[in-house]
Design a protein around this motif. Structure first.
Motif, PDB file in Angstrom:
ATOM      1  N   GLN A  67       0.845  -1.192   0.000  1.00 58.45           N
ATOM      2  CA  GLN A  67       0.000   0.000   0.000  1.00 58.45           C
ATOM      3  C   GLN A  67       0.881   1.243   0.000  1.00 58.45           C
ATOM      4  O   GLN A  67       1.875   1.293   0.712  1.00 58.45           O
ATOM      5  N   HIS A  68       0.487   2.217  -0.787  1.00 52.46           N
ATOM      6  CA  HIS A  68       1.190   3.497  -0.853  1.00 52.46           C
ATOM      7  C   HIS A  68       0.171   4.616  -0.695  1.00 52.46           C
ATOM      8  O   HIS A  68      -1.025   4.379  -0.771  1.00 52.46           O
ATOM      9  N   ALA A  69       0.621   5.819  -0.510  1.00 48.77           N
ATOM     10  CA  ALA A  69      -0.280   6.954  -0.275  1.00 48.77           C
ATOM     11  C   ALA A  69      -1.250   7.173  -1.429  1.00 48.77           C
ATOM     12  O   ALA A  69      -2.402   7.516  -1.206  1.00 48.77           O
ATOM     13  N   CYS A  70      -0.808   6.952  -2.653  1.00 48.42           N
ATOM     14  CA  CYS A  70      -1.627   7.264  -3.822  1.00 48.42           C
ATOM     15  C   CYS A  70      -2.103   6.040  -4.597  1.00 48.42           C
ATOM     16  O   CYS A  70      -2.910   6.172  -5.510  1.00 48.42           O
ATOM     17  N   TYR A  71      -1.586   4.877  -4.294  1.00 46.63           N
ATOM     18  CA  TYR A  71      -1.932   3.691  -5.077  1.00 46.63           C
ATOM     19  C   TYR A  71      -1.668   2.420  -4.276  1.00 46.63           C
ATOM     20  O   TYR A  71      -0.965   2.430  -3.273  1.00 46.63           O
ATOM     21  N   ASP A  72      -2.270   1.327  -4.755  1.00 47.38           N
ATOM     22  CA  ASP A  72      -1.939  -0.011  -4.267  1.00 47.38           C
ATOM     23  C   ASP A  72      -1.028  -0.640  -5.314  1.00 47.38           C
ATOM     24  O   ASP A  72      -1.165  -0.371  -6.511  1.00 47.38           O
ATOM     25  N   ARG A  73      -0.102  -1.490  -4.866  1.00 44.62           N
ATOM     26  CA  ARG A  73       0.920  -2.045  -5.757  1.00 44.62           C
ATOM     27  C   ARG A  73       0.927  -3.566  -5.712  1.00 44.62           C
ATOM     28  O   ARG A  73       0.804  -4.165  -4.651  1.00 44.62           O
ATOM     29  N   MET A  74       1.109  -4.176  -6.891  1.00 43.33           N
ATOM     30  CA  MET A  74       1.317  -5.616  -6.999  1.00 43.33           C
ATOM     31  C   MET A  74       2.647  -5.830  -7.709  1.00 43.33           C
ATOM     32  O   MET A  74       2.910  -5.208  -8.743  1.00 43.33           O
ATOM     33  N   GLY A 145      -7.895  -4.443   4.051  1.00 42.89           N
ATOM     34  CA  GLY A 145      -7.672  -3.049   4.384  1.00 42.89           C
ATOM     35  C   GLY A 145      -7.101  -2.207   3.260  1.00 42.89           C
ATOM     36  O   GLY A 145      -6.888  -1.009   3.433  1.00 42.89           O
ATOM     37  N   TYR A 146      -6.852  -2.790   2.103  1.00 39.67           N
ATOM     38  CA  TYR A 146      -6.338  -2.010   0.984  1.00 39.67           C
ATOM     39  C   TYR A 146      -7.432  -1.086   0.463  1.00 39.67           C
ATOM     40  O   TYR A 146      -8.615  -1.433   0.478  1.00 39.67           O
ATOM     41  N   ASP A 151      -9.722  -8.030  -4.338  1.00 41.74           N
ATOM     42  CA  ASP A 151      -9.671  -9.484  -4.489  1.00 41.74           C
ATOM     43  C   ASP A 151      -8.520  -9.850  -5.417  1.00 41.74           C
ATOM     44  O   ASP A 151      -8.132  -9.052  -6.278  1.00 41.74           O
ATOM     45  N   THR A 152      -7.969 -11.040  -5.232  1.00 39.76           N
ATOM     46  CA  THR A 152      -6.965 -11.573  -6.150  1.00 39.76           C
ATOM     47  C   THR A 152      -7.353 -13.003  -6.493  1.00 39.76           C
ATOM     48  O   THR A 152      -7.837 -13.741  -5.627  1.00 39.76           O
ATOM     49  N   ARG A 153      -7.151 -13.393  -7.728  1.00 41.46           N
ATOM     50  CA  ARG A 153      -7.433 -14.762  -8.167  1.00 41.46           C
ATOM     51  C   ARG A 153      -6.340 -15.207  -9.128  1.00 41.46           C
ATOM     52  O   ARG A 153      -5.932 -14.473 -10.029  1.00 41.46           O
ATOM     53  N   PHE A 154      -5.907 -16.437  -8.923  1.00 37.76           N
ATOM     54  CA  PHE A 154      -4.973 -17.050  -9.861  1.00 37.76           C
ATOM     55  C   PHE A 154      -5.800 -17.619 -10.998  1.00 37.76           C
ATOM     56  O   PHE A 154      -6.785 -18.310 -10.769  1.00 37.76           O
ATOM     57  N   GLY A 155      -5.400 -17.318 -12.224  1.00 38.39           N
ATOM     58  CA  GLY A 155      -6.116 -17.851 -13.378  1.00 38.39           C
ATOM     59  C   GLY A 155      -5.486 -19.144 -13.846  1.00 38.39           C
ATOM     60  O   GLY A 155      -6.048 -20.223 -13.697  1.00 38.39           O
ATOM     61  N   GLY A 160       3.725 -20.641 -21.046  1.00 35.81           N
ATOM     62  CA  GLY A 160       4.815 -19.757 -20.660  1.00 35.81           C
ATOM     63  C   GLY A 160       4.412 -18.429 -20.047  1.00 35.81           C
ATOM     64  O   GLY A 160       5.249 -17.563 -19.850  1.00 35.81           O
ATOM     65  N   ARG A 161       3.131 -18.254 -19.731  1.00 41.73           N
ATOM     66  CA  ARG A 161       2.724 -17.017 -19.075  1.00 41.73           C
ATOM     67  C   ARG A 161       1.729 -17.323 -17.957  1.00 41.73           C
ATOM     68  O   ARG A 161       1.011 -18.316 -17.995  1.00 41.73           O
ATOM     69  N   THR A 162       1.725 -16.442 -16.959  1.00 41.08           N
ATOM     70  CA  THR A 162       0.856 -16.606 -15.802  1.00 41.08           C
ATOM     71  C   THR A 162      -0.231 -15.541 -15.848  1.00 41.08           C
ATOM     72  O   THR A 162       0.035 -14.383 -16.179  1.00 41.08           O
ATOM     73  N   GLN A 163      -1.445 -15.961 -15.514  1.00 45.72           N
ATOM     74  CA  GLN A 163      -2.614 -15.091 -15.558  1.00 45.72           C
ATOM     75  C   GLN A 163      -3.152 -14.861 -14.143  1.00 45.72           C
ATOM     76  O   GLN A 163      -3.334 -15.799 -13.376  1.00 45.72           O
ATOM     77  N   VAL A 164      -3.420 -13.587 -13.821  1.00 43.43           N
ATOM     78  CA  VAL A 164      -3.951 -13.208 -12.509  1.00 43.43           C
ATOM     79  C   VAL A 164      -5.131 -12.262 -12.714  1.00 43.43           C
ATOM     80  O   VAL A 164      -5.086 -11.390 -13.587  1.00 43.43           O
ATOM     81  N   GLY A 165      -6.165 -12.442 -11.902  1.00 40.45           N
ATOM     82  CA  GLY A 165      -7.294 -11.512 -11.887  1.00 40.45           C
ATOM     83  C   GLY A 165      -7.196 -10.658 -10.632  1.00 40.45           C
ATOM     84  O   GLY A 165      -7.052 -11.187  -9.525  1.00 40.45           O
ATOM     85  N   LEU A 166      -7.249  -9.351 -10.794  1.00 40.77           N
ATOM     86  CA  LEU A 166      -7.147  -8.420  -9.679  1.00 40.77           C
ATOM     87  C   LEU A 166      -8.451  -7.640  -9.571  1.00 40.77           C
ATOM     88  O   LEU A 166      -8.785  -6.851 -10.450  1.00 40.77           O
ATOM     89  N   GLY A 167      -9.206  -7.911  -8.503  1.00 42.98           N
ATOM     90  CA  GLY A 167     -10.456  -7.199  -8.276  1.00 42.98           C
ATOM     91  C   GLY A 167     -10.181  -5.850  -7.640  1.00 42.98           C
ATOM     92  O   GLY A 167      -9.438  -5.759  -6.660  1.00 42.98           O
ATOM     93  N   LEU A 168     -10.784  -4.813  -8.210  1.00 44.70           N
ATOM     94  CA  LEU A 168     -10.557  -3.445  -7.746  1.00 44.70           C
ATOM     95  C   LEU A 168     -11.861  -2.806  -7.284  1.00 44.70           C
ATOM     96  O   LEU A 168     -12.937  -3.222  -7.689  1.00 44.70           O
ATOM     97  N   ARG A 169     -11.730  -1.782  -6.485  1.00 43.15           N
ATOM     98  CA  ARG A 169     -12.890  -1.027  -6.005  1.00 43.15           C
ATOM     99  C   ARG A 169     -13.673  -0.452  -7.183  1.00 43.15           C
ATOM    100  O   ARG A 169     -14.895  -0.437  -7.195  1.00 43.15           O
ATOM    101  N   ALA A 170     -12.977   0.039  -8.197  1.00 44.97           N
ATOM    102  CA  ALA A 170     -13.578   0.647  -9.381  1.00 44.97           C
ATOM    103  C   ALA A 170     -12.542   0.631 -10.500  1.00 44.97           C
ATOM    104  O   ALA A 170     -11.376   0.311 -10.266  1.00 44.97           O
ATOM    105  N   LYS A 171     -12.969   0.975 -11.694  1.00 47.72           N
ATOM    106  CA  LYS A 171     -12.032   1.081 -12.815  1.00 47.72           C
ATOM    107  C   LYS A 171     -11.224   2.352 -12.625  1.00 47.72           C
ATOM    108  O   LYS A 171     -11.744   3.460 -12.723  1.00 47.72           O
ATOM    109  N   LEU A 172      -9.952   2.188 -12.322  1.00 46.86           N
ATOM    110  CA  LEU A 172      -9.066   3.295 -11.974  1.00 46.86           C
ATOM    111  C   LEU A 172      -7.817   3.266 -12.843  1.00 46.86           C
ATOM    112  O   LEU A 172      -7.473   2.232 -13.422  1.00 46.86           O
ATOM    113  N   PRO A 173      -7.087   4.375 -12.913  1.00 40.47           N
ATOM    114  CA  PRO A 173      -5.858   4.402 -13.698  1.00 40.47           C
ATOM    115  C   PRO A 173      -4.805   3.451 -13.123  1.00 40.47           C
ATOM    116  O   PRO A 173      -4.744   3.263 -11.911  1.00 40.47           O
TER     117      PRO A 173
END
Length: 191
Positions: A67-74, A145-146, A151-155, A160-173
């Protein structure tokens, strides 16, 4: 008695004027604080698809968040990778497992689908390195608390590539950064 009423009235009026002035100054200060905060957290990242597939990467070793002041980070770790870590990241209306097309529910107001050009297994031996399981939350990731991540989900880890679903509060930059063998995805708290 009349003099006392005049003083009381004057004090009440003064109190109202002072309170009004304080309220106005407070509101102006609050607006300045918001403007200042908005300037610090200003993002011109946009919410459009971001992609850089021309890369080579080692297997995915870990996924972590912060967690950062202006964004969440993965952060996607690919220990020992040389060069850029490829990716394709976009908003989707539903999260479907790569390879099977099975729909995986992801909580939140918007879903960011992240493909990282790093398998969760060793391509030479087939041994699992990152223990993600389809439709499950990401191992070791706690986003309680983020502000933006919900939400996070492994796809899947497919071709050769990994897929992840990241649930967000809203569509954000969001933005994508590279730092050595790490791929970083930041999602802003606000527009």
């Amino acid at each position: 008695m009349r003099q006392l009423r005049k003083v009381a009235t004057a004090l009440v009026l003064t109190g109202v004027v002072v309170a009004g002035t304080t309220g106005t100054a407070g509101a102006a200060t609050g607006q300045a604080d918001k403007a200042s905060s908005a300037a610090v957290c200003s993002t011109a990242w946009g919410s459009g698809t971001k992609s850089d597939l021309d890369s080579f990467a080692k297997p995915l070793t870990n996924i972590r968040t912060g967690q950062h002041a202006c964004y969440d980070r993965m952060v996607f770790d690919t220990s020992g990778a040389t060069g850029k870590v490829g990716y394709h990241i976009s908003y989707v209306s539903s999260f479907q497992q790569d390879g099977t097309g099975t729909q995986i529910p992801v909580a939140g107001g918007a879903i960011l689908q992240i493909y990282v050009n790093a398998p969760s297994y060793d391509p030479e031996t087939g041994n699992v390195i990152y223990p993600g399981r389809p439709a499950q939350t990401l191992p070791g990731v706690n986003i309680t608390g983020y502000r933006t991540f919900k939400d996070t989900r492994f796809g899947a880890s497919f071709e050769g590539r990994t897929q992840v679903g990241l649930g967000l509060r809203a569509k954000l930059p969001f933005r994508v950064l590279q730092s050595g063998d790490k791929l970083i995805v930041d999602v802003a708290h606000t527009w």
